[in-house]
Design a protein around this motif. Structure first.
Motif, PDB file in Angstrom:
ATOM      1  N   UNK A 531     -28.668  85.239  73.037  1.00 15.09           N
ATOM      2  CA  UNK A 531     -27.671  84.233  73.409  1.00 15.09           C
ATOM      3  C   UNK A 531     -27.596  84.046  74.919  1.00 15.09           C
ATOM      4  N   UNK A 532     -27.808  85.128  75.699  1.00 16.96           N
ATOM      5  CA  UNK A 532     -27.633  85.052  77.152  1.00 16.96           C
ATOM      6  C   UNK A 532     -28.923  84.744  77.896  1.00 16.96           C
ATOM      7  N   UNK A 533     -30.039  84.636  77.202  1.00 14.96           N
ATOM      8  CA  UNK A 533     -31.320  84.476  77.891  1.00 14.96           C
ATOM      9  C   UNK A 533     -31.433  83.140  78.619  1.00 14.96           C
ATOM     10  N   UNK A 534     -30.939  82.074  78.013  1.00 13.38           N
ATOM     11  CA  UNK A 534     -31.031  80.756  78.640  1.00 13.38           C
ATOM     12  C   UNK A 534     -29.771  79.959  78.332  1.00 13.38           C
ATOM     13  N   UNK A 535     -29.547  78.927  79.141  1.00 13.52           N
ATOM     14  CA  UNK A 535     -28.322  78.128  79.010  1.00 13.52           C
ATOM     15  C   UNK A 535     -28.543  76.988  78.029  1.00 13.52           C
ATOM     16  N   UNK A 536     -27.486  76.668  77.263  1.00  9.86           N
ATOM     17  CA  UNK A 536     -27.562  75.638  76.232  1.00  9.86           C
ATOM     18  C   UNK A 536     -26.490  74.582  76.483  1.00  9.86           C
ATOM     19  N   UNK A 537     -26.298  73.703  75.522  1.00 14.10           N
ATOM     20  CA  UNK A 537     -25.289  72.651  75.640  1.00 14.10           C
ATOM     21  C   UNK A 537     -23.893  73.265  75.644  1.00 14.10           C
ATOM     22  N   UNK A 538     -22.906  72.537  76.160  1.00 16.35           N
ATOM     23  CA  UNK A 538     -21.542  73.096  76.221  1.00 16.35           C
ATOM     24  C   UNK A 538     -21.006  73.529  74.850  1.00 16.35           C
ATOM     25  N   UNK A 539     -21.308  72.747  73.809  1.00 12.58           N
ATOM     26  CA  UNK A 539     -20.809  73.126  72.490  1.00 12.58           C
ATOM     27  C   UNK A 539     -21.398  74.464  72.036  1.00 12.58           C
ATOM     28  N   UNK A 540     -22.705  74.614  72.260  1.00 14.28           N
ATOM     29  CA  UNK A 540     -23.348  75.870  71.861  1.00 14.28           C
ATOM     30  C   UNK A 540     -22.822  77.026  72.698  1.00 14.28           C
ATOM     31  N   UNK A 541     -22.639  76.788  74.006  1.00 12.44           N
ATOM     32  CA  UNK A 541     -22.130  77.858  74.870  1.00 12.44           C
ATOM     33  C   UNK A 541     -20.714  78.269  74.473  1.00 12.44           C
ATOM     34  N   UNK A 542     -19.950  77.318  73.990  1.00 11.33           N
ATOM     35  CA  UNK A 542     -18.593  77.648  73.539  1.00 11.33           C
ATOM     36  C   UNK A 542     -18.639  78.555  72.319  1.00 11.33           C
ATOM     37  N   UNK A 543     -19.535  78.246  71.387  1.00  9.43           N
ATOM     38  CA  UNK A 543     -19.665  79.101  70.203  1.00  9.43           C
ATOM     39  C   UNK A 543     -20.234  80.467  70.575  1.00  9.43           C
ATOM     40  N   UNK A 544     -21.155  80.507  71.562  1.00  5.81           N
ATOM     41  CA  UNK A 544     -21.694  81.782  72.017  1.00  5.81           C
ATOM     42  C   UNK A 544     -20.601  82.644  72.644  1.00  5.81           C
ATOM     43  N   UNK A 545     -19.710  82.001  73.420  1.00  7.11           N
ATOM     44  CA  UNK A 545     -18.628  82.751  74.059  1.00  7.11           C
ATOM     45  C   UNK A 545     -17.677  83.345  73.020  1.00  7.11           C
ATOM     46  N   UNK A 546     -17.351  82.557  72.003  1.00  7.28           N
ATOM     47  CA  UNK A 546     -16.493  83.084  70.934  1.00  7.28           C
ATOM     48  C   UNK A 546     -17.166  84.249  70.221  1.00  7.28           C
ATOM     49  N   UNK A 547     -18.481  84.131  70.008  1.00  3.85           N
ATOM     50  CA  UNK A 547     -19.223  85.223  69.379  1.00  3.85           C
ATOM     51  C   UNK A 547     -19.230  86.449  70.275  1.00  3.85           C
ATOM     52  N   UNK A 548     -19.371  86.246  71.606  1.00  2.46           N
ATOM     53  CA  UNK A 548     -19.374  87.374  72.538  1.00  2.46           C
ATOM     54  C   UNK A 548     -18.034  88.097  72.541  1.00  2.46           C
ATOM     55  N   UNK A 549     -16.944  87.347  72.469  1.00  2.00           N
ATOM     56  CA  UNK A 549     -15.621  87.982  72.408  1.00  2.00           C
ATOM     57  C   UNK A 549     -15.453  88.772  71.116  1.00  2.00           C
ATOM     58  N   UNK A 550     -16.023  88.254  70.033  1.00  9.41           N
ATOM     59  CA  UNK A 550     -15.966  88.988  68.763  1.00  9.41           C
ATOM     60  C   UNK A 550     -16.766  90.293  68.862  1.00  9.41           C
ATOM     61  N   UNK A 551     -17.916  90.223  69.536  1.00 12.38           N
ATOM     62  CA  UNK A 551     -18.705  91.439  69.750  1.00 12.38           C
ATOM     63  C   UNK A 551     -17.921  92.436  70.582  1.00 12.38           C
ATOM     64  N   UNK A 552     -17.227  91.943  71.597  1.00 16.95           N
ATOM     65  CA  UNK A 552     -16.412  92.829  72.438  1.00 16.95           C
ATOM     66  C   UNK A 552     -15.331  93.529  71.623  1.00 16.95           C
ATOM     67  N   UNK A 553     -14.714  92.791  70.706  1.00 12.19           N
ATOM     68  CA  UNK A 553     -13.679  93.416  69.872  1.00 12.19           C
ATOM     69  C   UNK A 553     -14.272  94.486  68.968  1.00 12.19           C
ATOM     70  N   UNK A 554     -15.514  94.292  68.522  1.00 12.21           N
ATOM     71  CA  UNK A 554     -16.177  95.310  67.701  1.00 12.21           C
ATOM     72  C   UNK A 554     -16.435  96.563  68.519  1.00 12.21           C
ATOM     73  N   UNK A 555     -16.902  96.398  69.762  1.00 13.25           N
ATOM     74  CA  UNK A 555     -17.136  97.553  70.634  1.00 13.25           C
ATOM     75  C   UNK A 555     -15.830  98.284  70.925  1.00 13.25           C
ATOM     76  N   UNK A 556     -14.773  97.511  71.177  1.00 13.36           N
ATOM     77  CA  UNK A 556     -13.484  98.135  71.501  1.00 13.36           C
ATOM     78  C   UNK A 556     -12.904  98.886  70.310  1.00 13.36           C
ATOM     79  N   UNK A 557     -13.214  98.429  69.091  1.00 19.12           N
ATOM     80  CA  UNK A 557     -12.648  99.066  67.908  1.00 19.12           C
ATOM     81  C   UNK A 557     -13.457 100.224  67.367  1.00 19.12           C
ATOM     82  N   UNK A 558     -14.616 100.502  67.941  1.00 22.07           N
ATOM     83  CA  UNK A 558     -15.477 101.596  67.453  1.00 22.07           C
ATOM     84  C   UNK A 558     -15.754 102.555  68.603  1.00 22.07           C
TER      85      UNK A 558
END
Length: 667
Positions: A531-558
Motif C-alpha cells: 500500500x505504501x510503495x507508490x501513490x494512488x488516487x485520492x479515493x484509493x489513498x483514503x481507503x488505504x489510510x483507513x486500512x492502515x488505522x485498522x492495522x494500527x488498532x490490531x497492533x495496539x490490541x495484541x
C-alpha cells in the motif's frame, strides 16, 4: 292451439328428413379420402390387440433414492460454511485451525453421546421414529451370557471384548470343553486386529493408555532407525495370540493368516516372515490378504534395494505356484514397496503396471499415486517430468472413481503438487476437472488433505492466472471449500501486485482479519509495504489510510505483535498521503515509544504535508522530534522550515538553534 302445434311438428319432421339426406350425400362424396385409411388403421389396431401385453417389472429404488434426487437439485453455496456446521452458526469456523477444532469437538460430542446411550440403554427405551431407525437405538454392549460356554465366547468376540474373550477361552480349555475351529479363528482375528488389547469404545476416555504409552517411552528411548521401528512396533512377545496359536492341535491357513497379518499390522515384520516360512513347511498355502500384508512389510524387513525386490519377486512367484490370484491391493502393495527401492523403482514399476493390466485389474487412484511418486521427485527438473501425469490425466478424463484403497485419498494432492512445481496451469485445470466429475471430490481425503489440495491449486492460480480469474476462484472456493493459510494470502497479495490491482488490498485485509491471519507479522508488513510503495488516487489513498488505522488498532490490541521500523513508516506514510496529519503525528510519537528511528525520507514527507496544510507549529515540533531522535538531517529540516514557513519569533529562535547545532559541534 293443437292445430298450430301439429303444423310446427310436421314442418320440423320434413326439414329433418331433408337435412339427413344432404348429410349422407356429403359423407358419401368425401368417403374416398379417408374411409380406406380408417379401415387400415382399424385393421392394425385389431392386429396389435392380438399381441400379448408385457407389463414391465417393478423398479426397485434404494432407500436414499428420494434424497439423492432432491440433492441433485441443490448446488453448493460458495459463500456458506461446510454443511456440517450449519446446525450451529455460532460454531462456524473462520480458519483451518477452528475447522479442525470444531469438527473434532462435534465428533467428540457425538461419540460421547453414543457412549452414554450404549452404556445406559435403560434410559432410552422409547422408539419414536417411524419407520424404525436401528442406529438411533442403544447398541448392546453389555455381556448377557455369564456361563462358561462357546456361545458366551462368541458373544464376547462379537462385542470386541478382547480380554473377556481370552479369559472365557481359557476357562473353556480348563473345563475340558473343546472350542470349534471356526470360533478359535474368529478369536485369533480379534486378538491380532487389536494387538491383544481391548479397543477403546467410542467416547470412552483414553487416559490410562496414554499414561502407559508415556511410561513405556520414558523407559526406552532408542535412536535412529531403531527409534522409528520402536514407534511402529506394538506386538508383544508371546502374547495371547501366539499362546493360543501354539495350543492349537491343528493349525490351518486361516490361523496362520491371522497371526501374520497381525504381526505386520503391529510392526513385528521379522516374526511375520518367520511364521510364513512355518506355513510353507507345513505344506499350507496362504491367501491373497496374507501375501498383500507380507509384500507391504518387505521394505521394513530388508535393508538393501536389491534384497527388497528379490523378496517381492519371490512372494509373487509363490502366489503363482499356490494359484493365488492377485488383486488390486496386491499390485498397489508392490508399487508402494517399490517407492522405497531407490533406482530399481523406475525399472520395475512399468512392468508391474503392465502385469496388472494383463490380468484385467483396473488401477485405482492409489496406483497412479504410487506411479507418480516413483517417476516424479520434488525439486527435480527435466522435460519428461509432466509427460507421465499428462498421459495419465488424458486417460482418466471423465472417469468417476470409488475408493478401493486407503491410499486413494493422496492422489489428487500429490498430482496438484506436481502441477504447482512444474507451473503448469493447464495441467492443474485438467486435474481439477477430474475432481469435479461425479463424486470424485470425496477422494480428496480428510480436511487436511483437502486443504493441501486447494492450497496448492490456489497458489498455482495466483502464480500463473490473471487476477480477475484468480478472484473468481477466490470467491468460489473460500470459505466453503478452503481456508487459506498465511502463505496462500501472501500469494494472493503478490498476484494483486503483479496485475496492478492494489486498490483491492483493503478488501483483502478484511478477509485476512476474518481468517484470523492478522496476527502474522510478515503478512501484515507485506500488505503495508504494497500500500505504501507508490501513490494512488485520492479515493484509493483514503481507503488505504483507513486500512492502515485498522492495522494500527490490531497492533495496539495484541501484545504479541511488535512494531517494526518498516511497519511504523508504512502506516505513517499512508496517513500522510491521506492528509491525516494528527494520526500521522501520533505514529511519529509511537516511533519514540517503541525505540524506533524514522527515516529522513519520512520526516521530509511529513514536513511537506505540514507546509501544504499550513501548520508551522507542527513543523517546529517535527524538527524538535528529529533532534530527539538524533537524526543527522535535523539541521536541513530546520533550515527548510525557516525558509518555507511563516513563523513567530519564538519559533524562529528554536529552529535557529537546531540549524546552528552542527556548526557548534564543528567548532
Amino acid at each position: 292451439m293443437a292445430a298450430p302445434c301439429r303444423h310446427v311438428g310436421h314442418h320440423i319432421k320434413r326439414n329433418g328428413r331433408f337435412l339427413r339426406i344432404h348429410l349422407d350425400q356429403l359423407f358419401a362424396s368425401r368417403g374416398f379420402r379417408w374411409t380406406s385409411a380408417l379401415q387400415q388403421q382399424g385393421a392394425e389396431v385389431h392386429k396389435e390387440s392380438k399381441e400379448p401385453i408385457v407389463i414391465p417389472r417393478k423398479k426397485s429404488w434404494s432407500s436414499e433414492a428420494v434424497l439423492e434426487a432432491l440433492a441433485s437439485t441443490v448446488h453448493r453455496d460458495p459463500t456458506a460454511h461446510p454443511y456440517q456446521f450449519q446446525d450451529d452458526p455460532y460454531l462456524s469456523p473462520r480458519t483451518s485451525a477452528e475447522f479442525k477444532l470444531f469438527s473434532l469437538s462435534q465428533e467428540s460430542g457425538r461419540a460421547a453421546a453414543k457412549y452414554f446411550v450404549n452404556n445406559n440403554p435403560k434410559f432410552f427405551t422409547k422408539d419414536f421414529a417411524e419407520p424404525h431407525i436401528p442406529c438411533l437405538m442403544p447398541e448392546s454392549v453389555a455381556l448377557r451370557l455369564e456361563e462358561v460356554s462357546e456361545e458366551a465366547l462368541k458373544e464376547r468376540i462379537t462385542l470386541r471384548k478382547v480380554s473377556a474373550a481370552v479369559e472365557m477361552y481359557d476357562q473353556l480349555l480348563q473345563a475340558g470343553t473343546s472350542v470349534s475351529m471356526e470360533t478359535t479363528q474368529e478369536l485369533l482375528d480379534l486378538i491380532c486386529l487389536y494387538c491383544d488389547k481391548n479397543p477403546v469404545q467410542d467416547g470412552a476416555p483414553e487416559v490410562e493408555d496414554a499414561e502407559e504409552a508415556g511410561e513405556e517411552t520414558k523407559r526406552r528411548k532408542p535412536k535412529g532407525r531403531q527409534a522409528a521401528h520402536h514407534l511402529r512396533t506394538s506386538w508383544k512377545e508371546n502374547n495371547n495370540a501366539e499362546r493360543i496359536f501354539n495350543l492349537l492341535p491343528e493349525k490351518d491357513s486361516r490361523c496362520y493368516s491371522a497371526l501374520i497379518r497381525g504381526m505386520v499390522k503391529h510392526g513385528a515384520y521379522s516374526k511375520a516372515f518367520s511364521l510364513y516360512t512355518d506355513l510353507l513347511n507345513n505344506r499350507l498355502s496362504a491367501d491373497v490378504h496374507t501375501f498383500n500384508a507380507l509384500i507391504s512389510a518387505v521394505p521394513d524387513a530388508r535393508d538393501k534395494f536389491n534384497e527388497r525386490w528379490d523378496l517381492i519377486t519371490e512372494l509373487l512367484n509363490q502366489m503363482n505356484e499356490q494359484k493365488v490370484r492377485p488383486n488390486l491391493l496386491t499390485f498397489n502393495s508392490v508399487l508402494k514397496a517399490l517407492r522405497r527401492c531407490g533406482f530399481l523403482a523406475k525399472t520395475y514399476a512399468p512392468q508391474t503396471l503392465n502385469e496388472m493390466k494383463a490380468l484385467g485389474i483396473a488401477p485405482s487412484l492409489a496406483t497412479y499415486d504410487h506411479i507418480l511418486a516413483v517417476f516424479y521427485k520434488s525439486g527435480s527438473s527435466g522435460p519428461n517430468n509432466t509427460d507421465i501425469i499428462q498421459d495419465m490425466l488424458t486417460e482418466l478424463e471423465g472417469t468417476s472413481f470409488t475408493c478401493q484403497d486407503p491410499h486413494d485419498a493422496f492422489f489428487f494432492s500429490s498430482a496438484m503438487r506436481i502441477c504447482l512445481d512444474s507451473k503448469d496451469l493447464e495441467l492443474g485445470y485438467k486435474l481439477h476437472s477430474l475432481v469435479e466429475v461425479g463424486d470424485n471430490w470425496r477422494l480428496l481425503g480428510d480436511s487436511y488433505q483437502q486443504s493441501v489440495y486447494y492450497g496448492r491449486f490456489f497458489s498455482l492460480l495466483c502464480m500463473m492466472e490473471h487476477i480477475d480469474v484468480v478472484l473468481k476462484w477466490y470467491s468460489r472456493i473460500i470459505p466453503s471449500l478452503y481456508y487459506p493459510n498465511p502463505q496462500g494470502m501472501m500469494d494472493l497479495l503478490q498476484a494483486l501486485d503483479t496485475d496492478g490491482r492494489l486498490d483491492l488490498l483493503p478488501t483483502i485485509w478484511k478477509d485476512i482479519k476474518t481468517l484470523g491471519h492478522d496476527n502474522k507479522v510478515d503478512l501484515v508488513e507485506e500488505l503495508l509495504s504494497l500500500m505504501a510503495r507508490e501513490e494512488h488516487s485520492p479515493e484509493v489513498q483514503e481507503s488505504f489510510a483507513a486500512c492502515a488505522l485498522d492495522v494500527k488498532s490490531v497492533f495496539d490490541g495484541r501484545s504479541s505483535m511488535e512494531w517494526s521500523t518498516s511497519s511504523l513508516s508504512h502506516v505513517t506514510t499512508l496517513l500522510l498521503r491521506a492528509n491525516k496529519l494528527q494520526q500521522a503525528w501520533d505514529m511519529l510519537l509511537l516511533f519514540k515509544a517503541k525505540n524506533r528511528v524514522p527515516s529522513e525520507v519520512l520526516l521530509n514527507n511529513f514536513l511537506s504535508v505540514c507546509q501544504s496544510s499550513g501548520t508551522p507549529k507542527r513543523a517546529v515540533e517535527l524538527v524538535q522530534l528529529a533532534a530527539a531522535f538524533c537524526v543527522p538531517a535535523t539541521p536541513v529540516l530546520a533550515k527548510t522550515a525557516l525558509a518555507e514557513f511563516q513563523l513567530t519569533d519564538e519559533q524562529r529562535s528554536i529552529l535557529s538553534e537546531f540549524e546552528a547545532a552542527p556548526e557548534k559541534e564543528t567548532e
